[in-house]
Design an enzyme around this catalytic site. Structure first.
Site, PDB file in Angstrom:
ATOM      1  N   GLN A 146       0.832  -1.197   0.000  1.00  0.00           N
ATOM      2  CA  GLN A 146       0.000   0.000   0.000  1.00  0.00           C
ATOM      3  C   GLN A 146       0.872   1.255   0.000  1.00  0.00           C
ATOM      4  OE1 GLN A 146      -1.520   0.762   3.813  1.00  0.00           O
ATOM      5  NE2 GLN A 146      -3.257   1.973   3.161  1.00  0.00           N
ATOM      6  N   SER A 172       4.579  -1.637   4.485  1.00  0.00           N
ATOM      7  CA  SER A 172       4.877  -3.025   4.878  1.00  0.00           C
ATOM      8  C   SER A 172       5.001  -3.871   3.629  1.00  0.00           C
ATOM      9  CB  SER A 172       3.759  -3.607   5.740  1.00  0.00           C
ATOM     10  OG  SER A 172       3.385  -2.700   6.725  1.00  0.00           O
ATOM     11  N   GLU A 197      -9.722  -1.642   5.813  1.00  0.00           N
ATOM     12  CA  GLU A 197      -8.629  -1.866   6.752  1.00  0.00           C
ATOM     13  C   GLU A 197      -9.179  -1.935   8.173  1.00  0.00           C
ATOM     14  OE1 GLU A 197      -5.821   1.373   7.258  1.00  0.00           O
ATOM     15  OE2 GLU A 197      -4.261  -0.049   7.796  1.00  0.00           O
TER      16      GLU A 197
END
Lengths: 368, 394
Positions: free
Chosen positions: B113, B148, B231
């Protein structure tokens, strides 16, 4: 530990019940009516109680149909408790329906249960309201061989309006449970910290008593009533906390200082967000305890968790309500203090959070 | 006709009969499962699902687990499954859905992302990575951060600034970015734990075809909202058995190490146990609400409570260990594929938990969200609302 099948939501039937109770309380137990009553000779609203008992059927809600009740469960009782917490209506629900009736249903005392379930009589469980589940069987009242009981019990919830007293006593053959007519006891209402749920001292002097259970059955009935009471109280505390949050949010949206609604200041928004977070947790814990009691699974842990968590949540929510209302929150004319007093008394009722944590530590094997 | 649990169990059983997990190649198996509509059953037919109720996914998963079938390693591809997929489904063209969803689900293509930037954290809409139109392509330049898994990803969901002359929420556009494209540079960002889960991603004149734009030009904020909403669902909806989380690790230490116990630590431990259990119940309740199609706004509140519990509990764990708490397992600079909360020791957990109240929305922002969207309190002052992005103070 069967925790997987829990139903933590409210069913449609439960929502309907909630709506009936809430509508009635809105009409009959508004803040002004509550405040007008607290210093009169009739602090309990027994007319409202009869309507709740007769028309809504709360008196015999969780009593099995074969004993004259409606055959519902702790889940429905919890919904009523939540609404009564939201309104702090002065009715003897905890003492009569939750504590006394539960003990008598457990021992199958058909006649007494029938009267309580039909709303013909009000009951009280003659133990100090601070008694926690798991406490030893009380010995402050003793029973004689002639069938009378004598002794004193302090701070009994709702005893001042009770017709029947369910009395745990040390009998000639160990623990025993008796029913005593309130007319045969001296019941002295104390100046109570909680203005909407009174406590009273009960003195018994060779009072005629009906034995309803003895030995382990009597002890089990008392324990069941205390567990049921502590579990249901978690729902009352949820209702109290929800009132405090809702009322404070409404007030802070409309209260202007420095040219803007006070509720727009971030420090206050965050405190209200914390109360909302508490409420999310309280509702889950309360529903879990109610479902545990209804299904008879994992009861002691579920109840201890709910009391350990919800009692402080209700106290914090009502304390925050007072602070965030500012000066008006400190006045007698604003109902916030009725909720603070209820929350603080509830923290002691049926075991303090610390006691519940201590008991829980044993149940879940976290040794000292 | 709605699909029932029985239908799905039968379908899964029939699928397993024709695709023996023991003899079928792992990837072939996963692709076939996708094509049979048994991947994410709430997705449309042809895209791995069959428009079935999402609550029944666990029924299907149980049949596959029972049979010892390979899974798609959901923890490794969490960003793809939880964030990219629902956004592509909601805003993608038929070609984009067709191209991306299958390899995303099978794990052939891992996603990351590219949202946050050094100058746009909580205020994501202030982001400044520029995308400029060039024929059928866009040329993208900027810096992203806290990414990440960027070093293991083939694809990224990316939000850019396409019009600096309008207020910040209006001038954004959302893309699907090829992480192997020239101009994409991934650098590890070392954390207080010693390792680097995260990366900085530098984009220098990266060429992205317009066919990889998701949603309309200037609609990037709307598309990003869908991603972020998913999310929160993913973080808040996680359900554990009793003592299933970190509390179980600490409770085990407590039971096995009587010499560490003090009355004061016990009081705190029991309080944390109660909090962990209550949060677990609230998570169960939230999941039950979702299952009956009545999602509540509780997710943000639970994330706030979860962070506080994790931080307090891991702090207690280090303290409980006493002497051993003075040691740390390993400061080596590594790049782990997933966060391993349980495989490391107490000191690591304590340090890593500090991120819980920052990642996925800081607790402070979440409290604003609860106050404004759930409780209806007034919004924070918006001094940047009517100002062109390029004129914002920074």
């Amino acid at each position: 530990m069967s925790q997987t099948q829990r139903d933590l939501l409210y069913s449609d039937v439960e929502e309907d019940l909630r709506a009936s109770v809430r509508d009635l309380l809105k009409a009959k137990a508004g803040a002004e009516a509550l405040l007008a009553r607290v210093e009169t000779a009739e602090p309990y609203d027994l007319k409202l109680w009869r309507t709740l008992a007769d028309e809504v059927g709360v008196a015999g809600l969780a009593v099995p149909e074969e004993l004259g009740g409606h055959g519902a469960s702790a889940r429905e009782v919890a919904v009523v408790a939540e609404e009564l917490g939201r309104s702090v209506a002065p009715v003897p629900f905890l003492g009569s329906v939750v504590l006394a009736t539960t003990a008598l249903v457990h021992v199958g005392a058909r006649d007494f249960v029938g009267r309580l379930a039909a709303g013909q009589a009000i009951g009280a469980l003659a133990v100090p309201l601070s008694t926690a589940p798991g406490a030893g069987f009380p010995s402050s009242v003793t029973a004689s061989a002639d069938g009378t009981v004598s002794g004193r019990v302090g701070t009994v919830a709702d005893a001042s309006v009770a017709d029947l007293l369910v009395v745990p006593a040390a009998g000639p053959d160990g623990p025993a449970l008796y029913v005593v007519s309130a007319a045969d006891a001296t019941v002295s209402e104390l100046v109570s910290f909680d203005l909407t749920r009174r406590v009273a001292d009960v003195a018994l002097e060779n009072a005629p008593a009906t034995l309803v259970a003895s030995g382990p059955e009597a002890a089990a009935a008392l324990e069941q009533a205390l567990l049921f009471g502590a579990g249901i109280l978690a729902s009352e505390q949820t209702g109290v906390a929800e009132w405090a949050l809702t009322e404070t949010v409404t007030y802070l949206k409309g209260r202007y200082q420095f040219g803007r609604p006070v509720g727009g200041f971030q420090s206050l928004k965050h405190r209200l967000a914390n109360l909302y977070t508490d409420l999310v947790l309280a509702r889950a814990a309360a529903r879990n305890a109610a479902d545990a009691l209804a299904t008879g699974t994992d009861v002691p842990i579920s109840v201890a968790v709910a009391q350990a968590r919800n009692a402080p949540i209700a106290v914090r929510a009502t304390e925050e309500a007072i602070q965030l209302h500012g000066g008006i929150g400190m006045t007698w004319e604003h109902p916030a203090h009725l909720y603070l007093k209820r929350a603080k008394a509830d923290e002691i009722a049926l075991g303090t959070p610390g006691r519940h944590r201590a008991r829980l530590a044993e149940l879940i094997d976290l040794p000292a | 006709m709605t699909v029932t649990a029985e239908d799905l169990t039968r379908q899964a059983t029939e699928f397993l009969a024709s695709h023996d997990p023991k003899t079928t190649d792992r990837l072939e198996f996963l692709r076939a499962r996708f094509d049979a509509g048994l991947a994410w059953i709430h997705f449309p037919a042809g895209l791995g699902g069959q428009n079935a109720p999402r609550a029944l996914q666990s029924v299907v998963d149980a049949v596959f687990t029972e049979a010892g079938a390979p899974d798609n390693n959901p923890r490794r591809i969490g960003i793809g499954l939880g964030m990219a997929a629902p956004t592509i489904l909601a805003f993608g063209t038929p070609e984009q859905r067709e191209r991306f969803l299958r390899p995303l689900w099978t794990g052939e293509e891992v996603w990351c992302q590219l949202f946050s930037e050094p100058g746009a954290g909580s205020d994501l809409a202030a982001l400044g990575t520029r995308a400029v139109r060039d024929g059928d392509d866009w040329i993208v330049t900027g810096q992203k951060v806290w990414t990440s898994g960027a070093h293991e990803s083939q694809w990224a969901i990316l939000v850019t600034r396409t019009d600096p002359d309008v207020p910040k929420h209006q001038g954004m556009t959302y893309f699907l970015c090829d992480m192997t494209a020239p101009g994409v540079e991934v650098r590890p960002l070392r954390q207080i734990t010693g390792e680097a889960e995260f990366n900085e991603v530098f984009l220098t004149d990266v060429r992205i075809p317009d066919t990889q734009r998701l949603g309309a030009v200037g609609e990037g904020w709307k598309v990003a909202q869908t991603t972020l909403m998913n999310e929160r669902v993913a973080i808040g909806g996680h359900v554990q058995p009793r003592e299933g989380g970190l509390i179980g690790i600490v409770a085990k230490t407590w039971r096995e190490r009587p010499e560490l116990r003090t009355p004061e630590l016990r009081d705190r431990l029991v309080k944390h146990w109660v909090e962990a259990e209550t949060l677990r119940l609230a998570g169960t309740r939230l999941r039950q609400q979702l299952a009956v199609g009545a999602p509540g706004p509780e997710g943000s509140a639970m994330k706030v409570a979860f962070s506080e519990l994790n931080q307090a509990l891991t702090g207690l764990e280090v303290e409980l260990l006493g002497e051993k708490g003075l040691a740390y397992d390993d400061w080596t600079f590594r790049r782990p594929a997933i966060v391993d909360f349980t495989g490391r020791e107490a000191g690591y957990r304590y340090l890593r938990a500090k991120g819980n109240s920052i990642e996925g929305g800081t607790s402070e922002v979440l409290r604003n969200i609860i106050a404004e969207r759930v409780l209806g309190l007034p919004s924070e002052p918006r001094v940047d609302k009517d100002v062109a992005w390029k004129d914002l103070p920074r």
